[in-house]
Write a protein that holds these residues in place. Structure first.
Motif, mmCIF file in Angstrom:
data_model
loop_
_atom_site.group_PDB
_atom_site.id
_atom_site.type_symbol
_atom_site.label_atom_id
_atom_site.label_comp_id
_atom_site.label_asym_id
_atom_site.label_seq_id
_atom_site.Cartn_x
_atom_site.Cartn_y
_atom_site.Cartn_z
ATOM 1 N N ASP A 82 0.826 -1.204 0.000
ATOM 2 C CA ASP A 82 0.000 0.000 0.000
ATOM 3 C C ASP A 82 0.870 1.268 0.000
ATOM 4 O OD1 ASP A 82 -2.639 1.179 0.255
ATOM 5 O OD2 ASP A 82 -1.904 1.857 2.234
ATOM 6 N N THR A 96 0.005 12.849 6.719
ATOM 7 C CA THR A 96 -1.349 12.976 6.155
ATOM 8 C C THR A 96 -2.365 13.412 7.212
ATOM 9 O OG1 THR A 96 -1.582 10.600 6.401
ATOM 10 C CG2 THR A 96 -1.140 11.390 4.185
ATOM 11 N N LYS A 130 2.418 1.963 -3.351
ATOM 12 C CA LYS A 130 1.430 2.606 -4.241
ATOM 13 C C LYS A 130 1.364 4.103 -3.991
ATOM 14 C CE LYS A 130 -2.008 -0.911 -4.609
ATOM 15 N NZ LYS A 130 -3.163 -1.194 -3.806
ATOM 16 N N ARG A 131 1.622 4.470 -2.731
ATOM 17 C CA ARG A 131 1.550 5.893 -2.379
ATOM 18 C C ARG A 131 2.896 6.592 -2.578
ATOM 19 N NH1 ARG A 131 -3.332 6.416 0.348
ATOM 20 N NH2 ARG A 131 -4.143 4.399 0.966
ATOM 21 N N TYR A 191 3.921 8.325 7.181
ATOM 22 C CA TYR A 191 2.770 8.570 6.304
ATOM 23 C C TYR A 191 1.582 9.092 7.131
ATOM 24 C CZ TYR A 191 -1.268 7.587 3.392
ATOM 25 O OH TYR A 191 -2.456 7.704 2.716
#
Ligand code: F6R
Length: 614
Positions: free
Chosen positions: A113, A140, A116-117, A136
């Protein structure tokens, strides 16, 4: 197993961290590293494959300044032991650095995941995944480090003890644990962090043991703040540790293992102190007396443990069944936890562990508790997870065991099992008064007899080099000495890397006899007790096939001596206490063979002292 050290205070962190890593070397590791936050708030990470000494050479010309830092010794799980996989790990922006003990089981999904980011990974470790996840979440969600750690840990499946430092934050370490121990040392204007108390004890005796799923914020000159990962505040409890620095030093011995073998008479006497009365006719263990109805009414006892502790458990089975007449099953904790065992409410589960942190034994305890069984612990490390998670228990109290191969902890576990047996047998009235008193008297004599047994060291040292040629060994014993055979074989393979197997002596004919030839050393534990005659026949069978017999005999025995190539005598004792004496020459045999083979006896390859991952 991996080791964690952290420091925040008014001194330079690096020397304290390095000293702490050296103290943790006994746990076993393959790489080491350190992260320091310098006065400008930059994080400097240095790490290398190999020993802590290699790390020190590597950092010689580097900026090692800073009064905040974390350090780690890694025992590889995910990814081979190399510089890149060593801890600490930076996050992508290098604004965070983490050290981690344990295993993140769902790291692959999280990593996918994050890739993908746009996250990139340097190492093969699950730990780097965790620090990237924290970064992350922090960026965020725009939260502080503690909150980011809490949120990240709610996504994680597995075991962890972690410490994280942050760029620009020269005042803080955030630490958390689940199923992997973490201790905070509270000093005067300074805090220490470690995976066990050994690196802390020379600075402070005040410690806080973090509980599962707690996240601690350790801030310079402030109180410790702890919250659970689900954001519930908890109150830190400061405890005193009993360990002294003296106990952690080698005290003139070349290795911790030898020191610990030699400590046995004194330590076993300490383990019995206050439990056997001065007249040597009464045993009482508070943990049993306080729960006497449970023991009197127990339909079955299940002993769970791993490795050497499991061998002690087998001796416990012989003791408890013989004198208390309660059926006993001895289970590998790792098998028990996964095989859907039948556990009744009136079963007693006894968990045996030196470290008190063995992951499989802890999981077996959880399972037993869920099934409503009463769980009793036999543990050495005071305040460790197993004593904190059992209903009651007995400490072995033999001081820190640093040598990776367990020695004094084993004989202490057997001693405690003997004390428990006598206490329960008396309560259940399954033992005659005379026998009860005779056994107590004899148990109290054991330290003196251990001292005499240690006098065999010189002879064993002389014999041991003869066996360095061997690729295999067989250890044989009957009854109480069958587990001793298993333990003797385990000691040899652990530290000398010679393959060794233990068997009940009579089982030899059912297979292993095929291996016997002039090259095969066969160790017999053959005291003049019990089914001595049968063991004698087994020795004859080995001699008939030209095997080389090394036997442990009772002083004065002539028959086994005649048949043996090498003989070590131990003092006469009650049959059920022979393991306490017979295991000592076997520890010494393994030690001297390993030394003759130039092996690192205190830190054998691939082994960890405390197995906190499954
Ligand atoms: C062998 C040895 C290991 C441990 C095992 C369980 O010398 O030390 O086999 O006995 O890893 O450890 P504890 O007793 O800490 O649960």
């Amino acid at each position: 197993m991996c080791g964690i050290v952290g420091y925040i205070g008014n001194k330079e962190a690096y020397p304290i961290l390095i000293k702490g890593l050296h103290r943790l070397e006994y746990r076993g590791y393959d790489s080491a590293g350190v992260a320091l936050v310098n006065a400008e708030g930059n994080i400097n990470v240095y790490k290398t494959k190999g020993k802590v000494d290699d790390l020190e050479s590597f950092t010689k010309d580097k900026d090692i300044s800073g009064t905040v830092g974390i350090a780690h010794t890694r025992w590889a799980t995910h990814g081979e032991p190399n510089d890149v996989n060593a801890h600490p790990h930076y996050s992508q922006s290098k604004s965070l650095a983490i050290i981690h003990n344990g295993i993140i089981e769902n790291y692959a999904i999280i990593k996918k995941d994050l890739i993908k980011r746009g996250f990139e990974f340097q190492s093969d470790t699950d730990t780097e995944v965790l620090v990237q996840l924290i970064e992350y979440i922090k960026t965020t969600n725009k939260v502080d480090l503690q909150r980011a750690v809490q949120l990240a840990l709610t996504q994680v499946i597995g075991a962890y003890a972690i410490a994280v430092v942050e760029k620009g934050n020269t005042n803080q370490i955030v630490a958390a644990r689940k199923a992997s121990p973490l201790v905070i040392g509270v000093g005067d204007g300074e805090f220490f962090l470690a995976s066990d108390a050994t690196p802390i004890v020379e600075y402070t005796k005040k410690v806080i043991y973090l509980n599962d799923q707690e996240v601690a914020v350790i801030t310079r000159n402030e109180e410790i703040h702890i919250k659970t990962i689900s954001d519930v505040e908890t109150t830190p409890v400061v405890k005193e540790i009993e360990m002294s620095l003296n106990e952690l030093e080698r005290g003139g011995f070349p290795h911790f293992m030898l020191k610990e073998i030699y400590e046995q008479p004194r330590r076993i006497a300490e383990a019995m102190r206050g439990r056997i009365n001065v007249d040597r006719n009464r045993v009482s263990l508070a943990g049993i007396i306080d729960n006497k109805e449970k023991f009197i009414n127990a339909k079955r006892i299940i002993i769970v443990a791993c490795g050497t502790s499991w061998h002690a458990g087998l001796i416990g089975e012989y003791l408890i069944e013989e004198f208390c007449r309660i059926p006993v099953e001895v289970e590998y904790a790792s098998e028990f936890r996964y095989r859907n065992p039948i556990i009744h409410k009136d079963d007693i589960v006894i968990a045996i562990s030196q470290s008190g942190e063995t992951a499989d034994t802890l999981a077996a305890i959880e399972l037993a508790k869920k099934s409503g069984a009463f769980v009793y612990g036999i543990c050495n490390v005071v305040g460790s997870s197993i004593p904190r998670n059992t209903d009651s228990g007995t400490y072995t109290h033999v001081g820190p065991e640093i040598g990776v191969a367990s020695t004094k902890a084993f004989t202490a576990q057997v001693t405690v099992l003997a004390l428990m047996t006598l206490t329960i047998a008396r309560l259940k009235k399954t033992i005659e008064d005379d026998l009860y008193k005779r056994l107590i008297h004899e148990l109290a004599e054991i330290p003196e007899k251990m001292e005499k047994t240690l006098a065999t060291n010189a002879k064993i040292k002389q014999i041991a080099p003869i066996f360095t040629y061997a690729k295999n060994f067989i250890y044989l014993g009957r009854g109480y000495n069958y587990p001793v055979a298993l333990e003797g074989a385990l000691k040899l393979k652990e530290i000398s890397y010679i393959h060794a197997e233990g068997y009940p002596a009579a089982e030899m004919k059912h297979g292993p006899i095929a291996l016997i030839d002039a090259e095969m050393p066969v160790v017999f534990i053959a005291p003049h007790k019990g089914i001595y005659e049968k063991t004698l026949s087994n020795i004859q069978e080995v001699k008939a096939r030209k095997g080389r017999v090394f036997s442990i005999i009772t002083q004065g025995d002539r028959e086994v001596r005649k048949l043996s190539d090498f003989c070590i005598s131990i003092p006469e004792t009650e049959e059920c206490f022979v393991p306490l004496l017979a295991s000592i020459p076997l520890q010494l045999l393994a030690y001297h063979i390993a030394i003759a083979k130039e092996c690192n006896v205190d830190q054998p390859r691939n082994l960890a002292k405390s197995v906190t991952v499954e």
